[in-house]
Scaffold this motif. Structure first.
Motif, PDB file in Angstrom:
ATOM      1  N   LYS A 156       0.833  -1.210   0.000  1.00  0.00           N
ATOM      2  CA  LYS A 156       0.000   0.000   0.000  1.00  0.00           C
ATOM      3  C   LYS A 156       0.865   1.257   0.000  1.00  0.00           C
ATOM      4  O   LYS A 156       0.578   2.240  -0.692  1.00  0.00           O
ATOM      5  N   GLY A 157       1.968   1.205   0.759  1.00  0.00           N
ATOM      6  CA  GLY A 157       2.875   2.352   0.776  1.00  0.00           C
ATOM      7  C   GLY A 157       3.454   2.636  -0.595  1.00  0.00           C
ATOM      8  O   GLY A 157       3.574   3.796  -1.004  1.00  0.00           O
ATOM      9  N   GLU A 158       3.819   1.583  -1.331  1.00  0.00           N
ATOM     10  CA  GLU A 158       4.382   1.771  -2.672  1.00  0.00           C
ATOM     11  C   GLU A 158       3.314   2.264  -3.658  1.00  0.00           C
ATOM     12  O   GLU A 158       3.597   3.103  -4.515  1.00  0.00           O
ATOM     13  N   LEU A 159       2.092   1.745  -3.521  1.00  0.00           N
ATOM     14  CA  LEU A 159       1.002   2.226  -4.379  1.00  0.00           C
ATOM     15  C   LEU A 159       0.688   3.693  -4.082  1.00  0.00           C
ATOM     16  O   LEU A 159       0.475   4.494  -5.003  1.00  0.00           O
ATOM     17  N   ASP A 160       0.659   4.048  -2.802  1.00  0.00           N
ATOM     18  CA  ASP A 160       0.391   5.440  -2.423  1.00  0.00           C
ATOM     19  C   ASP A 160       1.474   6.373  -2.954  1.00  0.00           C
ATOM     20  O   ASP A 160       1.213   7.544  -3.236  1.00  0.00           O
ATOM     21  N   ALA A 161       2.697   5.840  -3.095  1.00  0.00           N
ATOM     22  CA  ALA A 161       3.794   6.655  -3.624  1.00  0.00           C
ATOM     23  C   ALA A 161       3.700   6.832  -5.131  1.00  0.00           C
ATOM     24  O   ALA A 161       4.416   7.648  -5.705  1.00  0.00           O
ATOM     25  N   GLY A 162       2.825   6.058  -5.791  1.00  0.00           N
ATOM     26  CA  GLY A 162       2.620   6.245  -7.222  1.00  0.00           C
ATOM     27  C   GLY A 162       2.842   5.027  -8.086  1.00  0.00           C
ATOM     28  O   GLY A 162       2.581   5.056  -9.283  1.00  0.00           O
ATOM     29  N   ALA A 163       3.338   3.912  -7.501  1.00  0.00           N
ATOM     30  CA  ALA A 163       3.558   2.704  -8.298  1.00  0.00           C
ATOM     31  C   ALA A 163       2.224   2.096  -8.722  1.00  0.00           C
ATOM     32  O   ALA A 163       1.239   2.162  -7.975  1.00  0.00           O
ATOM     33  N   ASP A 164       2.185   1.526  -9.921  1.00  0.00           N
ATOM     34  CA  ASP A 164       0.960   0.840 -10.347  1.00  0.00           C
ATOM     35  C   ASP A 164       1.196  -0.627 -10.696  1.00  0.00           C
ATOM     36  O   ASP A 164       0.261  -1.331 -11.078  1.00  0.00           O
ATOM     37  N   VAL A 165       2.437  -1.114 -10.548  1.00  0.00           N
ATOM     38  CA  VAL A 165       2.754  -2.537 -10.676  1.00  0.00           C
ATOM     39  C   VAL A 165       3.732  -2.866  -9.553  1.00  0.00           C
ATOM     40  O   VAL A 165       4.744  -2.177  -9.383  1.00  0.00           O
ATOM     41  N   VAL A 166       3.433  -3.916  -8.762  1.00  0.00           N
ATOM     42  CA  VAL A 166       4.296  -4.281  -7.639  1.00  0.00           C
ATOM     43  C   VAL A 166       4.623  -5.775  -7.707  1.00  0.00           C
ATOM     44  O   VAL A 166       3.733  -6.617  -7.825  1.00  0.00           O
ATOM     45  N   TYR A 167       5.903  -6.086  -7.623  1.00  0.00           N
ATOM     46  CA  TYR A 167       6.422  -7.460  -7.618  1.00  0.00           C
ATOM     47  C   TYR A 167       6.680  -7.848  -6.171  1.00  0.00           C
ATOM     48  O   TYR A 167       7.507  -7.239  -5.494  1.00  0.00           O
ATOM     49  N   ALA A 168       5.973  -8.876  -5.687  1.00  0.00           N
ATOM     50  CA  ALA A 168       6.124  -9.307  -4.303  1.00  0.00           C
ATOM     51  C   ALA A 168       6.891 -10.620  -4.245  1.00  0.00           C
ATOM     52  O   ALA A 168       6.346 -11.676  -4.571  1.00  0.00           O
ATOM     53  N   ALA A 169       8.159 -10.548  -3.870  1.00  0.00           N
ATOM     54  CA  ALA A 169       8.991 -11.744  -3.676  1.00  0.00           C
ATOM     55  C   ALA A 169       9.070 -11.999  -2.185  1.00  0.00           C
ATOM     56  O   ALA A 169      10.091 -11.762  -1.543  1.00  0.00           O
ATOM     57  N   ALA A 170       7.953 -12.457  -1.617  1.00  0.00           N
ATOM     58  CA  ALA A 170       7.820 -12.461  -0.168  1.00  0.00           C
ATOM     59  C   ALA A 170       7.100 -13.687   0.381  1.00  0.00           C
ATOM     60  O   ALA A 170       6.537 -13.633   1.470  1.00  0.00           O
ATOM     61  N   GLY A 171       7.101 -14.792  -0.351  1.00  0.00           N
ATOM     62  CA  GLY A 171       6.468 -15.998   0.148  1.00  0.00           C
ATOM     63  C   GLY A 171       4.999 -15.780   0.463  1.00  0.00           C
ATOM     64  O   GLY A 171       4.261 -15.143  -0.287  1.00  0.00           O
ATOM     65  N   ALA A 172       4.553 -16.296   1.616  1.00  0.00           N
ATOM     66  CA  ALA A 172       3.146 -16.192   2.000  1.00  0.00           C
ATOM     67  C   ALA A 172       2.717 -14.750   2.249  1.00  0.00           C
ATOM     68  O   ALA A 172       1.517 -14.446   2.209  1.00  0.00           O
ATOM     69  N   SER A 173       3.648 -13.847   2.484  1.00  0.00           N
ATOM     70  CA  SER A 173       3.300 -12.429   2.668  1.00  0.00           C
ATOM     71  C   SER A 173       2.750 -11.818   1.389  1.00  0.00           C
ATOM     72  O   SER A 173       2.092 -10.777   1.425  1.00  0.00           O
ATOM     73  N   GLY A 174       3.016 -12.467   0.253  1.00  0.00           N
ATOM     74  CA  GLY A 174       2.536 -11.947  -1.020  1.00  0.00           C
ATOM     75  C   GLY A 174       1.024 -11.882  -1.103  1.00  0.00           C
ATOM     76  O   GLY A 174       0.474 -11.038  -1.826  1.00  0.00           O
ATOM     77  N   SER A 175       0.312 -12.736  -0.356  1.00  0.00           N
ATOM     78  CA  SER A 175      -1.152 -12.677  -0.407  1.00  0.00           C
ATOM     79  C   SER A 175      -1.654 -11.325   0.084  1.00  0.00           C
ATOM     80  O   SER A 175      -2.630 -10.779  -0.448  1.00  0.00           O
ATOM     81  N   GLY A 176      -0.995 -10.772   1.099  1.00  0.00           N
ATOM     82  CA  GLY A 176      -1.362  -9.444   1.586  1.00  0.00           C
ATOM     83  C   GLY A 176      -1.074  -8.369   0.549  1.00  0.00           C
ATOM     84  O   GLY A 176      -1.833  -7.407   0.400  1.00  0.00           O
ATOM     85  N   ALA A 177       0.032  -8.557  -0.189  1.00  0.00           N
ATOM     86  CA  ALA A 177       0.362  -7.604  -1.250  1.00  0.00           C
ATOM     87  C   ALA A 177      -0.724  -7.590  -2.314  1.00  0.00           C
ATOM     88  O   ALA A 177      -1.189  -6.525  -2.754  1.00  0.00           O
ATOM     89  N   PHE A 178      -1.168  -8.766  -2.749  1.00  0.00           N
ATOM     90  CA  PHE A 178      -2.192  -8.832  -3.788  1.00  0.00           C
ATOM     91  C   PHE A 178      -3.507  -8.221  -3.322  1.00  0.00           C
ATOM     92  O   PHE A 178      -4.209  -7.559  -4.096  1.00  0.00           O
ATOM     93  N   ARG A 179      -3.833  -8.415  -2.053  1.00  0.00           N
ATOM     94  CA  ARG A 179      -5.097  -7.853  -1.561  1.00  0.00           C
ATOM     95  C   ARG A 179      -5.026  -6.327  -1.462  1.00  0.00           C
ATOM     96  O   ARG A 179      -6.013  -5.631  -1.710  1.00  0.00           O
ATOM     97  N   ALA A 180      -3.854  -5.795  -1.152  1.00  0.00           N
ATOM     98  CA  ALA A 180      -3.684  -4.343  -1.156  1.00  0.00           C
ATOM     99  C   ALA A 180      -3.809  -3.794  -2.571  1.00  0.00           C
ATOM    100  O   ALA A 180      -4.395  -2.720  -2.796  1.00  0.00           O
ATOM    101  N   ILE A 181      -3.264  -4.532  -3.522  1.00  0.00           N
ATOM    102  CA  ILE A 181      -3.341  -4.110  -4.932  1.00  0.00           C
ATOM    103  C   ILE A 181      -4.783  -4.142  -5.422  1.00  0.00           C
ATOM    104  O   ILE A 181      -5.255  -3.198  -6.068  1.00  0.00           O
ATOM    105  N   LYS A 182      -5.502  -5.195  -5.086  1.00  0.00           N
ATOM    106  CA  LYS A 182      -6.901  -5.296  -5.508  1.00  0.00           C
ATOM    107  C   LYS A 182      -7.729  -4.154  -4.913  1.00  0.00           C
ATOM    108  O   LYS A 182      -8.585  -3.569  -5.594  1.00  0.00           O
ATOM    109  N   ALA A 183      -7.473  -3.826  -3.645  1.00  0.00           N
ATOM    110  CA  ALA A 183      -8.220  -2.754  -2.986  1.00  0.00           C
ATOM    111  C   ALA A 183      -7.965  -1.403  -3.639  1.00  0.00           C
ATOM    112  O   ALA A 183      -8.839  -0.526  -3.650  1.00  0.00           O
ATOM    113  N   ALA A 184      -6.765  -1.218  -4.191  1.00  0.00           N
ATOM    114  CA  ALA A 184      -6.404   0.075  -4.781  1.00  0.00           C
ATOM    115  C   ALA A 184      -6.742   0.174  -6.260  1.00  0.00           C
ATOM    116  O   ALA A 184      -6.734   1.269  -6.833  1.00  0.00           O
TER     117      ALA A 184
END
Length: 382
Positions: free
Chosen positions: A251-279
């Protein structure tokens, strides 16, 4: 009073003029985003794109029914929708195709001691499992401690070498090469010329993902802006199993202006995808890039699959399958030193069809890496 009114009117006109200028130039202030598309200077893609078929590894059709296979997962275990699940898929394939029936699976705990990690491997040795597969670099000290005392047991260690012990087969990957391709995809797809990387734990291994991603993005768009976040530091593996923290960093990276985020974070990536979907909105779509497995097809991520543009596929499943097959046929010397693009050890996923329009460009970059025309660094630029 009349002079004051005239002065007030003049100031209002000037203020409106300044606001209009800011809007016309697309100014976003300090790292913000207007939501409008930003011009992204892109290099011409390389020509070509035909790559030779990967040579087969391991013994196809081998009967491995006599083996008792032990597999010790990293933090998150089977069901992490990423790294561990890729290893699990390889194990499951040996059950279906090689006749493996005797299997024991164990999983690391967050914050466990090195004695506990080694104890899990010793338990597998004591219980008669051979071969034993240790999933992840965290097992290096444990394998180095256990393998010399069990010389007749064949070990595989994913993502590390264990000091070249004779009964240990390292399963190493060129993560930077696959990450280059998804970095190129991000740069080809971004509307903001602004993308992001979220790493699970800041270690040399995960920095390989970061390095390739950034190099691939800049090969396409030299001026692209790239955000970088890590969820935990070396020695703290919680960053691989903390979806809430993954979502917060994304969410912090999206708020900074990114519109594509690569999550190399194992199971933490599910949270990344949900933040992306919300935004993400139809007017300003946001995209995520998965890792290790083809995360678009993971059932636990079905609710966010429409924002998973592609995944960097690290073929841990292939390595696990090939190792078990090679043990059964006594051909462990045939295992590749590195699972890279040349042997289809890494790559990118096309599920969902979101990168179909740029596939020829990505395959051209792939061919250049395989030929050696493009050298991908395993360490990020400072």
């Amino acid at each position: 009073m009349r002079r004051a009114a005239l002065l007030t009117a003049a100031l209002l006109v000037a203020a409106v003029s300044l606001v209009g200028c800011a809007k016309d130039t697309g100014s976003t202030g300090s790292g913000g985003s207007t939501g409008a598309a930003t011009e992204c200077r892109r290099n011409p893609s390389p020509t070509g794109g035909t790559t030779p078929a990967a040579p087969p590894v391991g013994g196809a059709g081998t009967n491995a029914s006599a083996l008792r296979v032990g597999l010790s997962y990293d933090v998150g275990g089977r069901g992490d929708a990423s790294f561990n699940d890729a290893a699990a898929a390889g194990l499951d394939r040996t059950k279906a195709q090689l006749g493996v029936t005797q299997v024991k699976e164990l999983t690391a705990a967050i914050g466990e001691s090195e004695d506990a990690t080694a104890g899990r491997l010793r338990q597998l040795v004591t219980d008669g499992y051979n071969p034993i597969i240790a999933v992840g670099f965290k097992y290096e000290p444990a394998v180095e401690a256990v393998a010399p005392g069990a010389p007749n047991v064949k070990f595989a260690l994913i993502d590390s070498t264990a000091n070249d012990l004779p009964n240990v087969t390292p399963l190493i990957f060129a993560e930077e090469q696959g990450s280059f391709l998804v970095g190129a995809a991000a740069a080809l797809k971004t509307k903001a010329c602004h993308i992001g990387f979220v790493g699970g734990v800041q270690t040399p291994l995960i920095q390989k993902f970061e390095a390739g991603f950034k190099q691939g993005a800049k090969a396409v768009a030299p001026d692209i802006k790239i955000e970088t976040s890590y969820l935990s530091q070396a020695g703290d593996l919680s960053g691989f199993n903390d979806p809430a923290k993954g979502g917060e960093a994304t969410k912090g990276e999206l708020d900074a202006g990114a519109d594509v985020v690569y999550a190399a974070a194992g199971a933490s990536g599910s949270g990344a995808f949900r933040a992306i979907k919300a935004a993400s909105t139809p007017q300003a779509p946001k995209w995520g890039i998965g890792v290790d497995s083809d995360q678009y097809n993971d059932k636990t991520l079905a609710d966010v699959r429409n924002v998973i543009m592609t995944s960097m596929v690290k073929r841990v499943d292939v390595a696990v399958y090939d190792f078990i097959s090679a043990v059964a046929s006594n051909q462990t010397n045939n295992i590749p030193k590195v699972f890279d693009l040349k042997v289809d050890g890494v790559g990118y996923a096309t599920s969902g069809g979101f990168v179909d329009d740029i596939k020829s460009q990505l395959d051209a970059y792939k061919a250049q890496i395989i030929s050696g025309a493009i050298k991908v660094s395993a360490t990020p630029e400072q």
